[in-house]
Structures are given as structure tokens and as C-alpha cells.
Enzyme design. Structure first.
Site, PDB file in Angstrom:
ATOM      1  N   ASP A   1      37.984  55.549  59.529  1.00  0.00           N
ATOM      2  CA  ASP A   1      37.526  54.386  58.770  1.00  0.00           C
ATOM      3  C   ASP A   1      36.885  53.358  59.707  1.00  0.00           C
ATOM      4  O   ASP A   1      37.484  52.979  60.719  1.00  0.00           O
ATOM      5  CB  ASP A   1      38.697  53.718  58.049  1.00  0.00           C
TER       6      ASP A   1
ATOM      7  N   GLY B   1      46.063  47.574  39.613  1.00  0.00           N
ATOM      8  CA  GLY B   1      45.692  46.481  40.504  1.00  0.00           C
ATOM      9  C   GLY B   1      46.609  45.288  40.352  1.00  0.00           C
ATOM     10  O   GLY B   1      47.838  45.405  40.404  1.00  0.00           O
TER      11      GLY B   1
ATOM     12  N   ASP C   1      47.080  54.152  47.816  1.00  0.00           N
ATOM     13  CA  ASP C   1      47.695  55.301  48.475  1.00  0.00           C
ATOM     14  C   ASP C   1      49.151  55.026  48.804  1.00  0.00           C
ATOM     15  O   ASP C   1      50.012  55.903  48.685  1.00  0.00           O
ATOM     16  CB  ASP C   1      46.933  55.645  49.760  1.00  0.00           C
TER      17      ASP C   1
ATOM     18  N   GLY D   1      43.866  46.837  57.422  1.00  0.00           N
ATOM     19  CA  GLY D   1      43.751  48.258  57.687  1.00  0.00           C
ATOM     20  C   GLY D   1      44.538  49.076  56.682  1.00  0.00           C
ATOM     21  O   GLY D   1      45.324  48.549  55.897  1.00  0.00           O
TER      22      GLY D   1
END
Length: 346
Positions: A90, A261, A293, A328
Site C-alpha cells: 500500500d 460504516g 477488514d 495505516g
């Protein structure tokens, strides 16, 4: 096939994980392995009396290195969480705003971090102190920035029986659509043949779901937009989401775990009332990358540990809440103690 055993360790300062790459699955699945200070594998070939499956060598988890010499071998082996999926590199950029059409702007900072839905979910399982295996094609991570690279193109057409050994001995299997559907179908069928539950994260390629894949999973886990694309229906309100889930049931998926969400999540089981779980508010939100995830992996860990559906949803919500407070994807995965501490206060 490349297998990675994920080992959380508080002895490693530069990274929360030690990735041990293996070209094949362990050839000696019954060696003693320290999973935590109180639980070890027995050297004898033990079987789960409930299903007769053998449990392979799984990741070594050092929760407390000072207690790693504890040789208590009386506990029952834990069937691992097995993740088949993608491993990406990423590129993480911090910018003040998105560029306009034709405009070039500078980023405040940038770094390359490990990622990919498969790697993220496997890392989360390890951070939650659950024995976890990740199987993927890590050799092609660098090309994922442009195309699917090894995640999509380097899998064998037909997986070998040895590849499936860890699947058949798993406690639960996690799949995503960042690897070929043909691989997911083979893995899901292998898991189902021995009664191992399969969760399919709907994230990944934007393409129709093969019916054969939907028929081979136990739980489908989309977010709102993925659910809308799958069903071709609106998913703006909870009522619309409910109707879209009904269509999923008609497509053969009995359980649908929808990530909503900021509105939380909901588990829909065919023939039952949906179970809603609100978010557990974060003290700060720095980066939502990897939150979905984290939620899916934490739910899977709680489920294989025997928690109730409500408990699974709340455990996953707590893990996701902690995730968004760190920048991250993999670096933001919370450890088990942090999740449990947060749950105690809610």
C-alpha cells in the site's frame, strides 16, 4: 503456494508481526507449539472429538515471552483461522485535499506499508491472539499498485490436495475477492466438505459473483456499496438494505453480515430478525483504512471461539473502533487486550 504463519510478539519493536514464509504446509503437524503461556499443542496426534479433524501446526504467538517455558500440554488444540487472499504493498499518502482535474499537488508525507484484504485480515487474527494462517501469493506485492499482479495471476489453475490440508483442518476460513474466484471456489468447497465455516468478504473485484461461489459459503460480508452492486438495489436506508439482503438470501446466501460504516453493522440470518450493532465511538478518527477488514476478521475470531452472534458483533465493533484511531492498515490492527479493555467500558 506460499503459506505465512503470523506471530504477534512483543519482542519485535520494528513491526508488530513476524512473517514466516513457507513454501509448503507443515509436514509435521503435531509438533508442540506455544500458542500462549497457557495453551500448547500436544506432540501426540490429537483429534477434536466433535468432528474428528486433525489440527495442523499453526502460528506461534508469544503473549508473554517470560512464560514461554510453560510446558502444560493438557489443553485441546485450537483450530486455526485460515485466510486465503491478497498481499499488497500500500502506498500511503497524506494530502490536504484531492487534486482537481489536470492539477498536480504535493503530498505532505508518504510511505509504503503492507496491506491487501487478505494480509490485513490475517494480521488482525494474529493481533487478536488467535492462531492464524495466511495463504497467498506474496511474491507479487509490488505490482498490485498497477494491476492485480500475483494476487490475480500467479495462482495455479487447480490447487493441490496439500494446499487444502490447512483448510480442512481450520476452525474457520476467510476469503475475499482480491484473488481469482476460481481459487475462492476451490477453497470454499474444500472447507465445506469437512464442515468448516466460510466467510466471504465481498470487497475486491467489481464483477458478478459466481453462483457456485455463493453456494459454497456460509456468511457473505459486504459493505453498503458492495451489497448494492451485488443486488442491483439501493442501499441508502436500513429498509433498503434489508430488501437487498432478502435478494441475497434468494441467491443462496443464508447469512449476510453488512458493514454499515458510521451506522454500525447488522447480521441478517434468513428467517430471523436482523441483529443490529451500533459503532463503538472512537475518541479520534485518523484513518479508516483497514477498518472493514479488522471488523470481519475480529467477527471471525469471536465466532470460532464460540461467542454468541451479539457478542461477535460487539467484539468486531470494538476492534474496528480501535483500528480507525491509528494510521495505516496493518499497523492499526488492535491487540486482544486493547479490544477486551474497550469492551469492559461499554
Amino acid at each position: 503456494m506460499r503459506g505465512i504463519a503470523i506471530s504477534p510478539s512483543n519482542q519485535c519493536c520494528s513491526s508488530p508481526f513476524q512473517f514466516q514464509t513457507q513454501d509448503t504446509l507443515p509436514s509435521q503437524p503435531y509438533r508442540t507449539v506455544n500458542l500462549n503461556p497457557l495453551l500448547q499443542f500436544n506432540k501426540k496426534k490429537k483429534q477434536n472429538p466433535s468432528n474428528g479433524r486433525r489440527y495442523p501446526l499453526v502460528s506461534k504467538i508469544s503473549i508473554n515471552p517470560s512464560n514461554n517455558n510453560n510446558n502444560n500440554n493438557t489443553q485441546t488444540p485450537i483450530p486455526p483461522l485460515v485466510v486465503f487472499g491478497s498481499a499488497n504493498a500500500d502506498i500511503y499518502l497524506e494530502i490536504n485535499r484531492l487534486p482537481k482535474v489536470g492539477e498536480t499537488i504535493s503530498a505532505n508525507s508518504g510511505q509504503t506499508l503492507a496491506g491487501g484484504k487478505g494480509a490485513n485480515q490475517a494480521a488482525c487474527g494474529g493481533r487478536l491472539s488467535y492462531p492464524t494462517y495466511f495463504l497467498g501469493q506474496p511474491d507479487g506485492q509490488n505490482s498490485i499498485i498497477i494491476v492485480g499482479g500475483a494476487n490475480m495471476n500467479c495462482w495455479p489453475h487447480t490447487l493441490s490436495d496439500q494446499d487444502f490440508e490447512v483448510v480442512r483442518n481450520a476452525g474457520i476460513v476467510l476469503l475475499q475477492r482480491e484473488i481469482p474466484d476460481s481459487v475462492n471456489i476451490q477453497v470454499a468447497k474444500a472447507a465445506r466438505s469437512t464442515g468448516v465455516p466460510v466467510i466471504l468478504d465481498a470487497g475486491g473485484m467489481d464483477a458478478p459473483f459466481p453462483q457456485e461461489l455463493l453456494n459454497s459459503i456460509d456468511i457473505l460480508s459486504p459493505n453498503e456499496s458492495e451489497l448494492g452492486r451485488l443486488t442491483g438495489m439501493a442501499t441508502e436506508s436500513f429498509e433498503q438494505i434489508t430488501q437487498a439482503v432478502v435478494k441475497c438470501h434468494k441467491m443462496g446466501v443464508k447469512q449476510v453480515l453488512v458493514k454499515l460504516g458510521a451506522k454500525g453493522s447488522a447480521l441478517f440470518v434468513e428467517g430471523e430478525e436482523p441483529i443490529k450493532q451500533p459503532i463503538i465511538s472512537a475518541t479520534k478518527v485518523l484513518d479508516t483504512t483497514g477498518a472493514g477488514d479488522t471488523f470481519t476478521a475480529a467477527f471471525a475470531v469471536a465466532l470460532v471461539e464460540g461467542k454468541s452472534r451479539n457478542e461477535c458483533l460487539k467484539f468486531a465493533a470494538a476492534a474496528a473502533s480501535l483500528c480507525v484511531q491509528v494510521k495505516g492498515a496493518i499497523p492499526s490492527m488492535p491487540d486482544r487486550k486493547s479490544v477486551l479493555d474497550l469492551l469492559q467500558s461499554h
